[in-house]
Design a protein around this motif. Structure first.
Motif, PDB file in Angstrom:
ATOM      1  N   LEU A   1       0.912  -1.140  -0.095  1.00 32.52           N
ATOM      2  CA  LEU A   1      -0.054  -0.092   0.166  1.00 32.52           C
ATOM      3  C   LEU A   1       0.659   1.300   0.149  1.00 32.52           C
ATOM      4  O   LEU A   1       0.334   1.721  -1.020  1.00 32.52           O
ATOM      5  CB  LEU A   1      -0.388   0.132   1.640  1.00 32.52           C
ATOM      6  N   GLU A   2       2.100   0.865   1.066  1.00 35.64           N
ATOM      7  CA  GLU A   2       3.312   1.936   0.798  1.00 35.64           C
ATOM      8  C   GLU A   2       3.392   2.833  -0.508  1.00 35.64           C
ATOM      9  O   GLU A   2       4.062   4.013  -1.041  1.00 35.64           O
ATOM     10  CB  GLU A   2       3.683   2.085   1.810  1.00 35.64           C
ATOM     11  N   LEU A   3       3.750   1.217  -0.714  1.00 37.60           N
ATOM     12  CA  LEU A   3       4.670   2.219  -3.134  1.00 37.60           C
ATOM     13  C   LEU A   3       3.752   2.430  -3.413  1.00 37.60           C
ATOM     14  O   LEU A   3       3.957   3.509  -4.164  1.00 37.60           O
ATOM     15  CB  LEU A   3       4.735   0.213  -3.251  1.00 37.60           C
ATOM     16  N   HIS A   4       2.036   1.847  -4.171  1.00 39.14           N
ATOM     17  CA  HIS A   4       1.514   2.588  -4.664  1.00 39.14           C
ATOM     18  C   HIS A   4       0.570   3.528  -4.221  1.00 39.14           C
ATOM     19  O   HIS A   4      -0.276   4.483  -4.496  1.00 39.14           O
ATOM     20  CB  HIS A   4       0.324   1.471  -5.344  1.00 39.14           C
ATOM     21  N   HIS A   5      -0.116   3.998  -2.874  1.00 38.45           N
ATOM     22  CA  HIS A   5      -0.369   4.814  -2.327  1.00 38.45           C
ATOM     23  C   HIS A   5       0.406   6.140  -0.822  1.00 38.45           C
ATOM     24  O   HIS A   5      -0.572   5.724  -0.133  1.00 38.45           O
ATOM     25  CB  HIS A   5      -1.783   3.987  -1.548  1.00 38.45           C
ATOM     26  N   ASP A   6       1.027   6.325  -1.536  1.00 37.77           N
ATOM     27  CA  ASP A   6       1.775   7.626  -0.639  1.00 37.77           C
ATOM     28  C   ASP A   6       1.215   8.535  -0.190  1.00 37.77           C
ATOM     29  O   ASP A   6       0.921   9.651  -1.022  1.00 37.77           O
ATOM     30  CB  ASP A   6       3.262   7.666  -0.747  1.00 37.77           C
ATOM     31  N   ASN A   7       0.307   8.965   0.235  1.00 37.80           N
ATOM     32  CA  ASN A   7      -0.733  10.175   0.273  1.00 37.80           C
ATOM     33  C   ASN A   7      -0.957  10.317   2.003  1.00 37.80           C
ATOM     34  O   ASN A   7      -1.087   9.698   2.846  1.00 37.80           O
ATOM     35  CB  ASN A   7      -1.773   9.526   0.440  1.00 37.80           C
ATOM     36  N   PRO A   8       0.306  11.678   2.085  1.00 42.54           N
ATOM     37  CA  PRO A   8       0.350  11.849   3.551  1.00 42.54           C
ATOM     38  C   PRO A   8      -1.357  12.707   4.726  1.00 42.54           C
ATOM     39  O   PRO A   8      -0.993  12.561   5.645  1.00 42.54           O
ATOM     40  CB  PRO A   8       0.675  13.689   3.292  1.00 42.54           C
ATOM     41  N   LYS A   9      -2.296  12.285   3.788  1.00 36.78           N
ATOM     42  CA  LYS A   9      -2.886  12.206   4.861  1.00 36.78           C
ATOM     43  C   LYS A   9      -3.589  11.478   5.124  1.00 36.78           C
ATOM     44  O   LYS A   9      -4.676  11.007   6.328  1.00 36.78           O
ATOM     45  CB  LYS A   9      -4.383  12.897   3.375  1.00 36.78           C
ATOM     46  N   HIS A  10      -3.727  10.051   4.117  1.00 40.19           N
ATOM     47  CA  HIS A  10      -3.489   8.285   5.192  1.00 40.19           C
ATOM     48  C   HIS A  10      -2.671   7.859   6.192  1.00 40.19           C
ATOM     49  O   HIS A  10      -1.267   8.336   6.394  1.00 40.19           O
ATOM     50  CB  HIS A  10      -4.006   7.940   4.326  1.00 40.19           C
ATOM     51  N   SER A  11      -2.951   7.441   7.373  1.00 34.08           N
ATOM     52  CA  SER A  11      -2.615   6.608   8.152  1.00 34.08           C
ATOM     53  C   SER A  11      -3.193   5.194   8.844  1.00 34.08           C
ATOM     54  O   SER A  11      -4.845   5.453   8.342  1.00 34.08           O
ATOM     55  CB  SER A  11      -2.276   7.031   9.494  1.00 34.08           C
ATOM     56  N   TYR A  12      -2.052   4.493   8.957  1.00 33.91           N
ATOM     57  CA  TYR A  12      -2.758   2.707   8.787  1.00 33.91           C
ATOM     58  C   TYR A  12      -2.453   2.287  10.189  1.00 33.91           C
ATOM     59  O   TYR A  12      -1.320   2.668  10.957  1.00 33.91           O
ATOM     60  CB  TYR A  12      -1.903   2.506   7.729  1.00 33.91           C
ATOM     61  N   HIS A  13      -3.035   1.193  10.561  1.00 36.77           N
ATOM     62  CA  HIS A  13      -2.747   0.614  11.841  1.00 36.77           C
ATOM     63  C   HIS A  13      -3.475  -0.901  11.755  1.00 36.77           C
ATOM     64  O   HIS A  13      -4.803  -0.709  10.711  1.00 36.77           O
ATOM     65  CB  HIS A  13      -4.404   1.220  13.105  1.00 36.77           C
ATOM     66  N   THR A  14      -3.346  -1.730  11.826  1.00 38.70           N
ATOM     67  CA  THR A  14      -3.923  -2.911  11.781  1.00 38.70           C
ATOM     68  C   THR A  14      -3.950  -3.931  12.822  1.00 38.70           C
ATOM     69  O   THR A  14      -3.395  -3.866  14.148  1.00 38.70           O
ATOM     70  CB  THR A  14      -2.120  -3.573  11.321  1.00 38.70           C
ATOM     71  N   ILE A  15      -4.704  -4.557  13.379  1.00 40.11           N
ATOM     72  CA  ILE A  15      -5.409  -5.398  14.239  1.00 40.11           C
ATOM     73  C   ILE A  15      -6.301  -6.574  13.232  1.00 40.11           C
ATOM     74  O   ILE A  15      -5.882  -7.296  12.611  1.00 40.11           O
ATOM     75  CB  ILE A  15      -6.823  -4.600  14.603  1.00 40.11           C
ATOM     76  N   SER A  16      -4.741  -8.292  14.408  1.00 40.06           N
ATOM     77  CA  SER A  16      -5.046  -9.043  14.941  1.00 40.06           C
ATOM     78  C   SER A  16      -6.052  -9.509  15.300  1.00 40.06           C
ATOM     79  O   SER A  16      -4.940  -9.486  16.662  1.00 40.06           O
ATOM     80  CB  SER A  16      -3.517  -9.821  14.441  1.00 40.06           C
ATOM     81  N   SER A  17      -6.811 -10.604  15.367  1.00 41.62           N
ATOM     82  CA  SER A  17      -7.583 -11.013  16.388  1.00 41.62           C
ATOM     83  C   SER A  17      -7.971 -12.034  15.770  1.00 41.62           C
ATOM     84  O   SER A  17      -9.039 -12.707  14.461  1.00 41.62           O
ATOM     85  CB  SER A  17      -8.786 -10.105  16.225  1.00 41.62           C
ATOM     86  N   PHE A  18      -7.998 -13.081  17.269  1.00 38.68           N
ATOM     87  CA  PHE A  18      -8.686 -14.481  17.305  1.00 38.68           C
ATOM     88  C   PHE A  18     -10.116 -14.296  17.680  1.00 38.68           C
ATOM     89  O   PHE A  18     -10.736 -14.661  19.165  1.00 38.68           O
ATOM     90  CB  PHE A  18      -7.672 -15.342  17.956  1.00 38.68           C
ATOM     91  N   ASN A  19     -10.733 -14.538  16.837  1.00 38.01           N
ATOM     92  CA  ASN A  19     -12.545 -14.249  17.041  1.00 38.01           C
ATOM     93  C   ASN A  19     -13.056 -14.647  15.207  1.00 38.01           C
ATOM     94  O   ASN A  19     -13.063 -15.151  14.664  1.00 38.01           O
ATOM     95  CB  ASN A  19     -12.667 -12.921  17.069  1.00 38.01           C
ATOM     96  N   PHE A  20     -14.950 -14.954  16.310  1.00 38.75           N
ATOM     97  CA  PHE A  20     -15.593 -14.446  15.276  1.00 38.75           C
ATOM     98  C   PHE A  20     -15.281 -12.997  14.126  1.00 38.75           C
ATOM     99  O   PHE A  20     -15.215 -12.293  14.745  1.00 38.75           O
ATOM    100  CB  PHE A  20     -16.894 -14.984  14.708  1.00 38.75           C
ATOM    101  N   LEU A  21     -15.880 -12.963  12.418  1.00 39.46           N
ATOM    102  CA  LEU A  21     -15.329 -12.098  11.558  1.00 39.46           C
ATOM    103  C   LEU A  21     -16.201 -10.722  12.265  1.00 39.46           C
ATOM    104  O   LEU A  21     -16.515 -10.112  12.464  1.00 39.46           O
ATOM    105  CB  LEU A  21     -15.304 -12.076   9.784  1.00 39.46           C
ATOM    106  N   SER A  22     -17.608 -11.705  12.013  1.00 37.73           N
ATOM    107  CA  SER A  22     -17.842 -10.511  12.384  1.00 37.73           C
ATOM    108  C   SER A  22     -18.277  -9.679  14.286  1.00 37.73           C
ATOM    109  O   SER A  22     -18.677  -8.757  13.733  1.00 37.73           O
ATOM    110  CB  SER A  22     -20.188 -10.829  12.508  1.00 37.73           C
ATOM    111  N   GLU A  23     -18.073 -10.719  14.640  1.00 44.82           N
ATOM    112  CA  GLU A  23     -17.684 -10.063  16.445  1.00 44.82           C
ATOM    113  C   GLU A  23     -16.421  -9.387  16.209  1.00 44.82           C
ATOM    114  O   GLU A  23     -16.411  -8.277  17.125  1.00 44.82           O
ATOM    115  CB  GLU A  23     -17.340 -11.315  17.371  1.00 44.82           C
ATOM    116  N   ALA A  24     -15.282  -9.747  15.511  1.00 51.22           N
ATOM    117  CA  ALA A  24     -14.119  -8.552  15.688  1.00 51.22           C
ATOM    118  C   ALA A  24     -14.833  -7.693  14.677  1.00 51.22           C
ATOM    119  O   ALA A  24     -13.726  -6.189  15.397  1.00 51.22           O
ATOM    120  CB  ALA A  24     -13.289  -9.732  14.578  1.00 51.22           C
TER     121      ALA A  24
END
Length: 281
Positions: free
Chosen positions: A77-100
């Motif tokens: 994403l940073e290679l093709h979408h280098d946008n100073p207006k955007h910031s990224y966060h990641t969440i890894s969850s052991f859960n059911f998708l709808s609950e997560a």
């Protein structure tokens, strides 16, 4: 305040495509993007009596695999979408998708969920996977946008908004639709399903209210006489080369009225454009 958008991902090509579409659609706005991956443990089933705990080798290995997937995703994403207006966060969850998804919406004050319509496990020919349909059905806290597989972003010129005028419209429900239209100078085509010969008094009042709410947006009104609503919407969108379908996700009867559950899937089989499910306020 930055707009907060949640993008569930299974690191498939389709999920990456949905992420890219969202980044391009909101390129002009300050946004925080939250990427959510729900990981599974290979040997764990619901029949297993012992839940794997954080810290156990199985749990930590599955979580590490999820985090590796995120490292690759962010690099791309940073290679093709280098946008100073955007910031990224990641969440890894052991859960059911709808609950997560629901937990993330609540904890991060998410305003929009964007999903690919089919993950890596999607059956050939079925564009609307069950995860997407379930998300549209169950998520009431914010709008959900589904992006068809392989769809490349282009500035939306027209959004189709199907309605029967039987419910009162509220500005709050239509905020996200209007925001997209104003951001890209997009026109909105209101599409009415015509079963009755004419609108009754309350339908006329609702149509006038919608006209007032959309006053700052280029919009027009159209009538659909096709008895098969799904086919009618699809052919209307194709004939006009429209770029998106938006509808209001009614609380109790969404899946047995205009947008019945089979209908959402039916449009999904041939979906060539994103579908935005707005929520009743």
């Amino acid at each position: 305040m930055d707009k907060r958008i949640l993008i569930p991902t299974d690191f498939s090509k389709n999920a990456l495509n949905a992420a890219r579409y969202a980044l391009d659609l909101y390129a002009k706005l300050n946004c925080e993007f939250y990427f959510l991956n729900v990981f599974r443990l290979d040997h764990y089933t619901t029949n297993t009596l012992i839940m794997p705990e954080p810290g156990s080798p199985e749990f930590e290995a599955a979580k590490a695999k999820s985090e590796e997937g995120f490292a690759k995703l962010l690099d791309m994403l940073e290679l093709h979408h280098d946008n100073p207006k955007h910031s990224y966060h990641t969440i890894s969850s052991f859960n059911f998708l709808s609950e997560a998804i629901k937990q993330t919406i609540a904890s991060k004050d998410i305003e929009l969920v964007v999903m690919g319509t089919q993950g890596a496990t999607g059956a050939k020919g079925i564009i609307f996977g069950s995860n997407t349909v379930n998300a549209m059905e169950k998520i009431r806290e914010c709008p959900v946008m589904a992006i068809p597989e392989d769809l490349r972003f282009s500035i939306p010129k027209e959004i189709v908004f199907p309605t029967n005028y039987k419910s009162t419209f509220r500005r709050k429900e239509l905020n996200y639709l209007i925001e997209i239209a104003l951001m890209h100078q997009t026109s909105i085509s209101v599409l009415h399903f015509k079963k009755e010969t004419s609108l009754d008094e309350s339908q006329e009042a609702n149509k006038q209210l919608l006209d007032d709410i959309l006053e700052n947006v280029d919009h027009s009104f159209h009538i659909l006489t096709d008895k098969n609503v799904a086919r009618g919407i699809t052919s209307f969108v194709e004939s006009r080369k429209s770029d998106m379908i938006a509808f209001i996700n009614k609380k109790h009867f969404l899946f047995n009225s205009i947008f019945s559950r089979p209908l959402v899937k039916e449009i999904g089989y041939d979906a060539k454009v994103p579908i935005l499910a707005l929520n009743e306020s």
